[in-house]
Enzyme design. Structure first.
Site, PDB file in Angstrom:
ATOM      1  N   HIS A 196     -39.941   4.843  44.486  1.00  0.00           N
ATOM      2  CA  HIS A 196     -41.209   4.104  44.494  1.00  0.00           C
ATOM      3  C   HIS A 196     -41.035   2.682  45.016  1.00  0.00           C
ATOM      4  CE1 HIS A 196     -39.960   2.587  40.429  1.00  0.00           C
ATOM      5  NE2 HIS A 196     -40.632   1.525  40.832  1.00  0.00           N
ATOM      6  N   SER A 218     -36.565  -1.792  38.233  1.00  0.00           N
ATOM      7  CA  SER A 218     -36.709  -0.448  38.795  1.00  0.00           C
ATOM      8  C   SER A 218     -35.678  -0.226  39.885  1.00  0.00           C
ATOM      9  CB  SER A 218     -38.080  -0.282  39.445  1.00  0.00           C
ATOM     10  OG  SER A 218     -39.075  -0.206  38.497  1.00  0.00           O
ATOM     11  N   ASP A 221     -46.609  13.727  37.416  1.00  0.00           N
ATOM     12  CA  ASP A 221     -45.685  14.150  36.368  1.00  0.00           C
ATOM     13  C   ASP A 221     -44.369  14.682  36.924  1.00  0.00           C
ATOM     14  OD1 ASP A 221     -47.824  13.437  34.934  1.00  0.00           O
ATOM     15  OD2 ASP A 221     -48.500  15.472  34.525  1.00  0.00           O
TER      16      ASP A 221
END
Ligand SMILES: *[C@@H]1O[C@H](CO)[C@@H](O)[C@H](O)[C@H]1NC(C)=O
Ligand SMILES: *[C@@H]1O[C@H](CO)[C@@H](O)[C@H](O)[C@H]1NC(C)=O
EC number: 3.4.21.-
Length: 383
Positions: A175, A316, A240
């Site tokens: 991401h 992250s 998910d």
């Protein structure tokens, strides 16, 4: 309902773990298990149109699908796994390819399959990534910052953290460069920052060891030559299942010349020393600091580790590592077993709980990432 290929594949998932050594030989040492690894090989590559690099960089993904929700999701079938492990490559000149992979198992033996329990997912969500007293350590001083293992943490120009995993390769979260639909702004000129000492006064002849200023660090940047993102992330679109594939590999234009940390297959949480994981990242609430933390793993699924390590966006993409005994070499070794992804709010049996989530390096992901690094599968037979 899993068909016959699905069942066979489940068998295969379990087989990947049978080569483990028992950790119960005396004197007890947490020991790296030996995994029997699959082979992930490119089959065909096609050119795609140039991407538009339109997405805003989000330093974090959130998902409300918690451990129970993930455990209720069936493991991918063989065909699905081939899709998820296929990947996109983005080059510095903006061109892009998609590579289909094949998955091969070089040897096998039989064992039983098991079912996963189902559950429900949490709904609402809330931002809280510091759990009680903030237990993160800012790492100061070049003796630490410039030395292993902290020196393997690098900063991405899009804002995340990455970890050096080979002479020219950086592991990070998908991401950080791709939002599931398209590439994040700035990805075409993606750079990786290395902390270096900054000499005040240009350092000309000034050997002033009693300087009042503490040593200053600054980033030196190396351009990225190409990136790989698994299709499991792109297809999943940060939903998910997508979270299971929130990882990407960056290849630098030139070697970084630092020590790097190898990747390894993530053992079950109960085999981790103290049940704990460690990671260091550039949390955005402490600009310019490298922040280290460790914490207990609270839960796990086949693809994810749930923990309550304090972390803020910016961390992250950090490599989650543990240190265990390497039996063959008779030494302790740290390896990256996961990638810190982001924050999740989860309804645990009616009581709200939030977790930070790390993507586990499974045998299949290991085979894929290792192939990206080495360019052949023979060097990827040992996890
Ligand atoms: C971009 O770079 C890749 C890898 O170096 C090369 O294969 C491709 O032909 C280049 N594309 C263009 C449009 O220059
Ligand atoms: C500064 O110190 C280093 C070693 O600490 C020494 O090699 C060097 O000659 C010194 N430079 C000057 C200008 O004093």
């Amino acid at each position: 309902m899993a068909g016959i290929p699905g069942l066979l594949f489940l068998l295969f998932f379990l087989l990947c773990a049978v080569g483990q050594v028992s950790p119960y030989s005396a004197p007890w040492k947490p020991t790296w298990p030996a995994y029997r690894l699959p082979v992930v090989l490119p089959q065909s590559t096609l050119n795609l149109a140039k991407p538009d690099f339109g997405a805003e960089a989000k330093l974090e993904v959130s998902s409300s699908c918690g451990p129970q929700c993930h455990k209720g999701t069936p493991l991918p079938t063989y065909e699905e796994a081939k899709q998820y492990l296929s990947y996109e490559t983005l080059y510095a000149n903006g061109s892009r390819t998609e590579t289909q992979v094949g998955i091969y198992i070089l040897s096998s033996s039989g064992d039983g399959a098991q079912h996963r329990d189902s559950g429900s997912s949490g709904k609402s969500r809330r931002k809280r990534q510091i759990y009680g007293y903030d237990s993160r350590f800012s790492i100061f001083g070049k003796d630490f910052l410039l030395n292993y293992p902290f020196s393997t943490s690098v900063k991405l120009s899009t804002g995340c953290t990455g970890t050096l995993v080979a002479e020219k390769h950086v592991l990070t979260a998908a991401h950080c460069i791709h939002d599931g639909k398209t590439y994040v702004k700035g990805t075409q000129k993606l750079r990786v920052g290395f902390l270096k000492p900054k000499f005040k006064d240009g350092g000309r002849g000034a050997n002033d060891s009693t300087s009042a200023m503490p040593e200053q660090m600054k980033f030196q940047w190396i351009r990225v030559k190409r990136t790989h993102v698994p299709k499991g992330w792109i297809k999943g679109n940060a939903n998910d299942i997508g979270m299971d594939y929130d990882y990407a590999l960056l290849e630098l234009k030139k070697p970084h010349k630092r020590k790097f940390m190898k990747i390894g297959v993530s053992p079950p949480a109960k085999q981790l020393p103290g049940g704990r994981i460690h990671f260091s990242g550039y949390d955005n609430d402490r600009p310019g600091n490298l922040v280290y933390r460790f914490c207990d793993v609270k839960d796990e699924t086949y693809d994810l580790l749930y923990q309550q390590c304090d972390a803020q966006p910016g961390a992250s993409g950090s490599g989650v590592y543990v240190r265990m005994w390497k039996r063959q070499q008779q030494k302790w070794e740290r390896k990256i077993i996961g990638i810190f992804s982001g924050h999740q709010w989860v309804d645990m049996n009616g009581s709200p709980q939030d977790f930070n989530v790390a993507v586990r390096i499974t045998p299949l992901k290991y085979a894929q990432i290792c192939y990206w690094i080495k360019g052949n599968y023979l060097d990827c037979r040992e996890g």
